[in-house]
Design a protein around this motif. Structure first.
Motif, PDB file in Angstrom:
ATOM      1  N   UNK A 254      51.449  61.356  59.539  1.00  0.00           N
ATOM      2  CA  UNK A 254      51.644  59.959  59.122  1.00  0.00           C
ATOM      3  C   UNK A 254      52.922  59.821  58.303  1.00  0.00           C
ATOM      4  N   UNK A 255      53.129  60.718  57.355  1.00  0.00           N
ATOM      5  CA  UNK A 255      54.332  60.668  56.513  1.00  0.00           C
ATOM      6  C   UNK A 255      55.586  60.973  57.331  1.00  0.00           C
ATOM      7  N   UNK A 256      55.494  61.946  58.212  1.00  0.00           N
ATOM      8  CA  UNK A 256      56.659  62.367  58.998  1.00  0.00           C
ATOM      9  C   UNK A 256      57.125  61.267  59.949  1.00  0.00           C
ATOM     10  N   UNK A 257      56.221  60.395  60.356  1.00  0.00           N
ATOM     11  CA  UNK A 257      56.591  59.348  61.313  1.00  0.00           C
ATOM     12  C   UNK A 257      56.864  57.998  60.652  1.00  0.00           C
ATOM     13  N   UNK A 258      56.928  57.995  59.330  1.00  0.00           N
ATOM     14  CA  UNK A 258      57.373  56.777  58.653  1.00  0.00           C
ATOM     15  C   UNK A 258      56.287  55.930  58.039  1.00  0.00           C
ATOM     16  N   UNK A 259      55.026  56.372  58.087  1.00  0.00           N
ATOM     17  CA  UNK A 259      53.936  55.614  57.472  1.00  0.00           C
ATOM     18  C   UNK A 259      53.726  56.116  56.045  1.00  0.00           C
ATOM     19  N   UNK A 260      53.935  55.260  55.078  1.00  0.00           N
ATOM     20  CA  UNK A 260      53.735  55.671  53.688  1.00  0.00           C
ATOM     21  C   UNK A 260      52.322  55.380  53.207  1.00  0.00           C
ATOM     22  N   UNK A 261      51.509  54.764  54.083  1.00  0.00           N
ATOM     23  CA  UNK A 261      50.124  54.436  53.739  1.00  0.00           C
ATOM     24  C   UNK A 261      49.216  55.015  54.824  1.00  0.00           C
ATOM     25  N   UNK A 262      48.424  56.029  54.481  1.00  0.00           N
ATOM     26  CA  UNK A 262      47.602  56.714  55.472  1.00  0.00           C
ATOM     27  C   UNK A 262      46.559  55.787  56.085  1.00  0.00           C
ATOM     28  N   UNK A 263      46.008  54.893  55.278  1.00  0.00           N
ATOM     29  CA  UNK A 263      45.012  53.950  55.794  1.00  0.00           C
ATOM     30  C   UNK A 263      45.631  53.035  56.846  1.00  0.00           C
ATOM     31  N   UNK A 264      46.837  52.562  56.566  1.00  0.00           N
ATOM     32  CA  UNK A 264      47.540  51.701  57.531  1.00  0.00           C
ATOM     33  C   UNK A 264      47.823  52.470  58.821  1.00  0.00           C
ATOM     34  N   UNK A 265      48.205  53.744  58.683  1.00  0.00           N
ATOM     35  CA  UNK A 265      48.469  54.575  59.856  1.00  0.00           C
ATOM     36  C   UNK A 265      47.219  54.685  60.728  1.00  0.00           C
ATOM     37  N   UNK A 266      46.079  54.980  60.104  1.00  0.00           N
ATOM     38  CA  UNK A 266      44.837  55.130  60.865  1.00  0.00           C
ATOM     39  C   UNK A 266      44.449  53.859  61.595  1.00  0.00           C
ATOM     40  N   UNK A 267      44.571  52.723  60.919  1.00  0.00           N
ATOM     41  CA  UNK A 267      44.201  51.442  61.533  1.00  0.00           C
ATOM     42  C   UNK A 267      45.154  51.090  62.674  1.00  0.00           C
ATOM     43  N   UNK A 268      46.462  51.296  62.449  1.00  0.00           N
ATOM     44  CA  UNK A 268      47.459  50.981  63.483  1.00  0.00           C
ATOM     45  C   UNK A 268      47.284  51.885  64.689  1.00  0.00           C
ATOM     46  N   UNK A 269      46.997  53.163  64.441  1.00  0.00           N
ATOM     47  CA  UNK A 269      46.829  54.125  65.537  1.00  0.00           C
ATOM     48  C   UNK A 269      45.610  53.749  66.381  1.00  0.00           C
ATOM     49  N   UNK A 270      44.505  53.417  65.727  1.00  0.00           N
ATOM     50  CA  UNK A 270      43.290  53.084  66.466  1.00  0.00           C
ATOM     51  C   UNK A 270      43.449  51.776  67.230  1.00  0.00           C
ATOM     52  N   UNK A 271      44.154  50.823  66.651  1.00  0.00           N
ATOM     53  CA  UNK A 271      44.375  49.552  67.337  1.00  0.00           C
ATOM     54  C   UNK A 271      45.181  49.767  68.611  1.00  0.00           C
ATOM     55  N   UNK A 272      46.162  50.675  68.548  1.00  0.00           N
ATOM     56  CA  UNK A 272      47.031  50.903  69.695  1.00  0.00           C
ATOM     57  C   UNK A 272      46.364  51.763  70.757  1.00  0.00           C
ATOM     58  N   UNK A 273      45.681  52.828  70.366  1.00  0.00           N
ATOM     59  CA  UNK A 273      45.170  53.794  71.332  1.00  0.00           C
ATOM     60  C   UNK A 273      43.673  53.660  71.609  1.00  0.00           C
ATOM     61  N   UNK A 274      42.966  52.940  70.728  1.00  0.00           N
ATOM     62  CA  UNK A 274      41.521  52.822  70.885  1.00  0.00           C
ATOM     63  C   UNK A 274      40.762  54.000  70.302  1.00  0.00           C
ATOM     64  N   UNK A 275      41.503  54.962  69.719  1.00  0.00           N
ATOM     65  CA  UNK A 275      40.901  56.159  69.136  1.00  0.00           C
ATOM     66  C   UNK A 275      41.478  56.408  67.750  1.00  0.00           C
ATOM     67  N   UNK A 276      40.730  57.104  66.920  1.00  0.00           N
ATOM     68  CA  UNK A 276      41.277  57.558  65.649  1.00  0.00           C
ATOM     69  C   UNK A 276      42.254  58.699  65.943  1.00  0.00           C
ATOM     70  N   UNK A 277      43.184  58.997  65.027  1.00  0.00           N
ATOM     71  CA  UNK A 277      44.087  60.136  65.247  1.00  0.00           C
ATOM     72  C   UNK A 277      43.348  61.441  65.524  1.00  0.00           C
ATOM     73  N   UNK A 278      42.254  61.682  64.803  1.00  0.00           N
ATOM     74  CA  UNK A 278      41.484  62.920  64.990  1.00  0.00           C
ATOM     75  C   UNK A 278      40.862  62.972  66.388  1.00  0.00           C
TER      76      UNK A 278
END
Length: 293
Positions: A254-278
């Motif tokens: 999350x940090x390496x790709x420009x997200x400074x907020x882990x919660x925002x990263x998780x929500x954005x990732x799931x919205x885009x892919x339909x899955x959590x990062x894990x």
């Protein structure tokens, strides 16, 4: 508002699928804008603006667009209503297994600098014959339909492979000579290289000595993407790659790709892919294991 008529076919092997869609009215694409398979887009009727990687192309009826894996792309309205298109998706693994000695030739059109192939008039009859066969087979879906369609879609790739670069076959980007589009191409290229850094509309506008309002409005017009949407997609695309190909911790990705907020990263990732990062990482590794068996 737009009305649509759709016919689809998926090969039983799961290696490829075809979607024929005819739309009435105006439409701009809003779905996910990159994927892990090859896409061949053929415009049967109408006119579209097609953004690929870092620039936009005006696509007309009879043009083919070749989208490589994991490349950002988006179609949008040109102001001309009504269009019909065919989209063919190819899995790389299917091409390698079905054509082990020829896969490199068949994917060549997806690797070119310019993704749009526009054939000269003397070559169009061959292309329109293959397209007509595809539409007819999809409509009737008689015995052996998958076999006929498989041959037809490979024939499309061969037509593109044989299309010569030069005076035809490689249309220039839309309005590529206008100062506005030249500047927006530079902005897109800057974002493609610096997406992992803190980026704001105001900072990028200052970087290119333009106003924030002008950048926001012109970026959307030139690419079809909102400024923040495009940056998020770049970051999420890279995060998917890191989840598939590395053992980095998800917080570090999350940090390496420009997200400074882990919660925002998780929500954005799931919205885009339909899955959590894990879940995405687990699914990718299971798929990789199946392919090795």
């Amino acid at each position: 508002m737009s009305a649509s008529t759709r016919t689809s076919f998926q090969d039983p092997s799961g290696g490829w699928d075809i979607d024929n869609l005819k739309r009435k009215g105006h439409f701009s694409m809003t779905a996910n804008h990159f994927h892990p398979y090859y896409e061949l887009y053929y415009l049967c009727e109408g006119e579209r603006m097609y953004f690929v990687k870092d620039r936009a192309y005006r696509v007309k009826a009879g043009d083919m667009v070749f989208i490589d894996r994991q490349v950002l792309h988006k179609t949008s309205d040109t102001g001309v209503p009504d269009h019909e298109r065919i989209v063919i998706n190819y899995q790389h693994e299917w091409l390698e297994q079905a054509y082990p000695h020829d896969a490199a030739i068949l994917v060549e059109p997806f690797r070119r600098e310019y993704p749009v192939v526009s054939l000269p008039a003397q070559q169009l009859p061959e292309l329109t014959r293959v397209i007509a066969e595809i539409i007819n087979e999809m409509r009737l879906q008689e015995t052996g339909c998958a076999i006929r369609l498989r041959h037809a879609i490979i024939e499309l790739l061969l037509i593109a492979v044989r299309a010569k670069s030069g005076d035809h076959g490689q249309p220039a980007p839309a309005d590529h000579g206008s100062p506005m589009h030249i500047r927006m191409i530079k902005v897109v290229q800057f974002l493609n290289e610096h997406y992992a850094e803190p980026l704001s509309l105001t900072d990028v506008a200052k970087q290119f000595t333009i106003s924030s309002y002008y950048l926001s409005r012109t970026f959307k017009s030139a690419t079809g993407f909102a400024f923040s949407e495009y940056i998020n997609l770049l970051r999420l695309k890279e995060s998917q790659r890191l989840l598939r190909e590395t053992d980095l911790k998800i917080t570090d990705i999350a940090l390496r790709t420009g997200f400074d907020n882990f919660s925002h990263f998780g929500k954005a990732f799931k919205k885009m892919s339909g899955l959590s990062p894990r879940s995405y990482r687990s699914g990718s590794r299971m798929n990789a294991m199946r392919q090795q068996v």
